[in-house]
Design a protein around this motif. Sequence first.
Motif, mmCIF file in Angstrom:
data_model
loop_
_atom_site.group_PDB
_atom_site.id
_atom_site.type_symbol
_atom_site.label_atom_id
_atom_site.label_comp_id
_atom_site.label_asym_id
_atom_site.label_seq_id
_atom_site.Cartn_x
_atom_site.Cartn_y
_atom_site.Cartn_z
ATOM 1 N N THR A 173 0.828 -1.208 0.000
ATOM 2 C CA THR A 173 0.000 0.000 0.000
ATOM 3 C C THR A 173 0.865 1.263 0.000
ATOM 4 N N GLY A 174 2.189 1.094 0.043
ATOM 5 C CA GLY A 174 3.083 2.244 -0.008
ATOM 6 C C GLY A 174 3.290 2.942 1.319
ATOM 7 N N ASN A 175 2.670 2.439 2.367
ATOM 8 C CA ASN A 175 2.824 3.097 3.662
ATOM 9 C C ASN A 175 4.218 2.883 4.253
ATOM 10 N N ALA A 176 4.835 1.761 3.928
ATOM 11 C CA ALA A 176 6.259 1.584 4.206
ATOM 12 C C ALA A 176 6.926 1.458 2.834
#
Lengths: 247, 228
Positions: A173-176
């Motif tokens: 999800t691109g959060n990390a």
Amino acid sequence: MKTLLTTLVLAAYITHANADETYVAVAANFAAPAHKIAAEFEKRTGHKAIIATGATGKFYAQIVNGAPFDILLSADDETPAKLEKEAQSVTGKRFTYAIGKLVLWSPKPAIVDANGDVLKRGGFDHLSIANPKVAPYGAAAVETLKALGAYEVVQPKLVVGENIAQTHQFVATGNALLGFVALSQVLKDGKIEGSSWIVPEKLYSPIRQDAVLLNKGKDNKAAAAFLEFLRSNKTAKDIILSYGYSL
Amino acid sequence: MNFTPQDWSAIRLTLELASLTTLLLILFGTPVAWWLSRTTSRTKPLFVSLVAMPLVLPPSVIGFYLLVFMGPNGPLGQLMDQLGIGRLPFSFGGLLLASCIYSLPFVVQPLQNAFEAIDERMYEAAATLRASPLDRFFTVAVPLAKPGFLTAAVLGFAHTVGEFGVVLMIGGNIPDKTRVVSVQIYDYVEALEYSEAHRLAALMLVFSFIVLFLLYTLNPTKKKAPAA
């Protein structure tokens, strides 16, 4: 006509009598290959393997408390050994079905380099790993970071997934920006999207994933057949290898 | 009870999160509840439904959408990037926002019910005494709705303390930042450290009972009063 009907009913009955169901608890990292293997297994034997996926530690707690699983495909070799020691499983039915591989992965190109130097270089806010206390891939990630001497530096940036599926989700999800996940999660048709570094096996202790026949499955024909299929069928082995595991 | 430093950190964090969430929800939930209780607008069912959504949505849905919404490709994530504040997932701020959404109906609904239960003639009497609408709100509605405020605050606080699924999905389990008591207990259970899990779990059990017991003792439901 009557004979035909009788034959059909009889045939249906026989098929039914020979086709059993087995409930298989599967570690999250092996979810995709397990579903494929179960489909092949059903095609060849007529037995049905019903797959439930989740964290190995959670399955342990559920099994000890009477969960209706016949088989556990664990993410480690400790949990099956513990189950056998505690007489929750059938002795002598334990074997390694796959050896997991760890990969440092980002869905974005040119983030992870071929030597994993990004870990020391920095330039990211969050590094996702699985909980090292409970997930073998998380423990392997911490081992790798320590071996590289990068653990102290990245520790404040660690975000921890409760299992390897959630760890992957944080990165996907691109959060990390990047994270240590199972190779099986990101390998599609022999390729990995984005950028990645398959961690050399000398940096962490091998992730032996063991299968075990639980007490509930002791007299289940389908359970025995599934374990046999997983252990020695060529198609099953090819599926396991195609997800980047070694045997 | 021998709590480890990590346990204390989780307890402190949980209390901070629950207090701040309750404060924010009372602050912003009161005008919403007031409007909902007074409005004759045809859009009312729309807003009542929106407020009640977190009651029926599984935490996995809220957690998943928040993760996507607050992520670098989500609208809120991009807004935060442009403002240069930094992203919300894996931070205390993110948990606070999630908790406010998750506990919203537990604060707004008791307040709305309390406002609606006030006799219309009270406002009219105040109005004939030339009390402005704002004056009427603070001198008539708020004192009469006091039990509603108590219920709202207690339920908002307790529900946030009991939050688990959403925090698990957007928190990243970081000590001192996002590892609240419920997650710490889950960690212990997963690691098969059952005695450690028991200590904290027992604390939660006792806490929940005491909170609810106090609420129902101090605030007995009268026959006529609407259910919270």
